[in-house]
Design an enzyme around this catalytic site. Structure first.
Site, short mmCIF file in Angstrom:
data_model
loop_
_atom_site.label_atom_id
_atom_site.label_comp_id
_atom_site.label_asym_id
_atom_site.label_seq_id
_atom_site.Cartn_x
_atom_site.Cartn_y
_atom_site.Cartn_z
CG ASP A 1 5.70 -18.23 15.28
OD1 ASP A 1 5.48 -18.04 14.77
OD2 ASP A 1 6.60 -17.77 16.27
CG HIS B 1 8.22 -24.11 11.77
ND1 HIS B 1 8.27 -24.23 10.32
CD2 HIS B 1 8.55 -22.48 11.67
CE1 HIS B 1 8.11 -22.77 10.03
NE2 HIS B 1 8.44 -21.73 10.82
CD GLU C 1 12.05 -18.33 17.97
OE1 GLU C 1 12.75 -16.96 16.84
OE2 GLU C 1 10.95 -18.29 18.52
CE LYS D 1 15.76 -23.85 9.82
NZ LYS D 1 16.17 -22.48 9.81
NE ARG E 1 -1.97 -1.83 3.54
CZ ARG E 1 -2.26 -1.54 4.79
NH1 ARG E 1 -3.80 -1.33 5.23
NH2 ARG E 1 -2.04 -1.84 5.69
CE LYS F 1 8.74 -15.83 19.81
NZ LYS F 1 10.11 -15.42 19.16
#
Length: 495
Positions: A242, A247, A223, A189, A53, A347
């Site tokens: 997520d 994954h 992470e 990967k 946009r 995380k």
């Protein structure tokens, strides 16, 4: 820098990226295409067309792209002349892809100029998933779709089984399944693809790859970072959606699938779907015994104090979104019955890593005294891709003492080979029409069918996630999950 084996150039193409000013495009997609161009795989008359946009022209967008390359590509890979030639391929059209109004004629005119009628067009949707159906409709109705067009869908494909089906149906009205490429970059990967080679190119491992020889499997994606400005997205998603649903379940299927009849796309994906459909259900009746979830509070990361998850959210709002999940999955088939697959993602962990640990069963007491612990095959996906499998050998000298050595080690030659980023291969696989490393519709829905009851069970749980200190390996409930079966997470074994 020596890179991996050179790849054959693809035919000229047009790559249209919706969401072209977003983080994913700047951080991953443009750098991936640049690297493939720099190594000679992308013809110079191909075109990369960004749409979003923002009211930009070609030159202002190219300047943004240049900045992105300097930020996300290693300095030794950036050659000014190569960057300039690459940027000449880049164009921009200001457009909201989900709306039928706007400069669709400008985009169509650009795509139809100086291009062969059969040139491949790839439409990459790096936008919110709830826009996918509208964008697909507009691409088709505005006359942009050709016989050789493909459409690439970023994850997440929906937020549960119902919404995933809506996304698939919305895009499927305008593109045939063979032209839809659902990307999961973990499948790009090298180390994940290498699991297939390890299993099926080594008869010794293939014969041992079952419940008689393997005690358990751990799959971890950890992470060290927190939200990194993604609070709006992440708080509506959480670790289960997520990371686990896409994954880690994809990695599980590669570890657990039966030998496919060939390396053709459907042969591989058929076997992965069979694994997903063989997973024992997890629901409100067995959730607490098989799933741990957590949310980080204040702690230390990289030697520095870091805030709690809720403090990182805009307005520091209350939230029960999980930043950590550990679960025990079981596959109800002859090969794996009784073998737990422990999946974990979080995380603010102490270390950034993705790895698969295959724990082989311990031996019986014998010539060398006590029973030897089972060997532990560790497949490190990131960082520093490697495969290790310790074996016992005789210690040099007259005694029969034993030493432990690694039978397998790092993949390739560190420092000399640059492992291609997972997006590099996948983006050009879409150009080539090679779907083997993409996720099929029934795969997506089978994964959501297994995950959705966990989400529903959590909604009925008033307690919310356990807490864990930032910079640790998650809540105590994650260790208890393994302890009840006499197992430990790999870092606890090493401690």
């Amino acid at each position: 820098m020596n890179s991996s084996t050179p790849l054959e150039p693809v035919d000229s193409f047009d790559y249209v990226i919706f969401g072209a000013t977003g983080d994913l495009t700047m951080r991953k997609l443009l750098p991936a295409l640049y690297r493939r161009f720099a190594e000679g795989q992308v013809p110079a008359d191909s075109r990369i067309v960004g749409t979003a946009r923002s009211p930009l022209d070609d030159e202002s967008y190219r300047e943004r792209a240049r900045q992105a390359l300097h930020e996300h590509v290693r300095a030794d890979e950036l050659i000014d002349a190569t960057v300039n030639r690459f940027l000449r391929m880049v164009h921009y059209v200001s457009l909201n892809g989900a709306e039928s109004t706007g400069n669709w004629e400008g985009l169509k005119s650009l795509l139809e100029s100086n291009a062969a009628a059969d040139r491949v067009r790839v439409f990459y949707l790096a936008t919110a998933p709830d826009l996918y159906g509208d964008i697909a409709r507009n691409v088709a109705e505005k006359g942009l779709r050709t016989e050789s067009s493909r459409i690439v869908l970023e994850k997440p494909i929906g937020t549960d089984l119902e919404t995933a089906r809506k996304v698939n149906e919305g895009v499927g009205r305008y593109f045939p399944e063979g032209s839809i490429f659902r990307i999961d970059h973990y499948l790009g990967k090298e180390a994940v693809q290498n699991i297939i080679a390890l299993r099926f190119a080594n008869p010794m491992l293939e014969r041992m790859w079952d419940r008689d020889s393997i005690e358990y499997v751990q799959i971890t994606a950890a992470e060290t970072v927190g939200l990194e400005g993604r609070g709006g997205y992440y708080d509506g998603s959480g670790a289960l959606r997520d990371m686990i649903q896409n994954h880690l379940l994809q990695v599980l299927t590669v570890v657990a699938m039966e030998r496919p009849g060939s390396l053709d796309a459907d042969a591989l994906r058929d076997e992965k779907v069979r694994v997903l459909k063989s997973l024992k259900p997890l629901d409100r009746d067995n959730l607490r015994a098989n799933v741990a979830r957590g949310q980080y509070v204040q702690g230390t990361a990289g030697g520095k104090p870091v805030p709690a998850y809720r403090e990182e959210l805009p307005g520091e709002k209350p939230s029960n979104t999980e930043t950590f999940v550990a679960l025990k999955a079981e596959i109800d088939n002859a090969r794996w019955r009784g073998v737990p697959f422990y999946l974990r993602s979080g995380k603010r962990m102490p270390e950034k890593l993705t790895e698969v640990v295959v724990q082989f069963r311990a031996g019986e007491p014998g010539l060398f005294g006590e029973a030897r612990p089972g060997s532990r095959l560790v497949i490190r996906v990131q960082p520093n891709e490697s495969v290790t499998l310790p074996l016992f050998v005789k210690h040099p000298g007259n005694s029969f003492g034993l030493d432990e050595v690694d039978a397998l080690s790092r993949l390739g030659e560190p420092g000399r080979i640059r492992y291609r980023d997972s997006y590099e291969g996948l983006m050009l696989d879409a150009v080539k029409g090679s779907p083997a490393l993409f996720v099929r519709k029934d795969e997506t829905e089978a994964a959501w069918q297994w995950v959705t009851p966990i989400l529903e069970g959590w909604r009925e749980d008033e307690n919310g996630p356990d807490t864990y200190e930032a910079g640790t390996w998650g809540p105590d409930s994650a260790r208890e999950l393994l302890r009840q079966a006499g197992h430990q997470w790999v870092e606890d074994i090493a401690a």
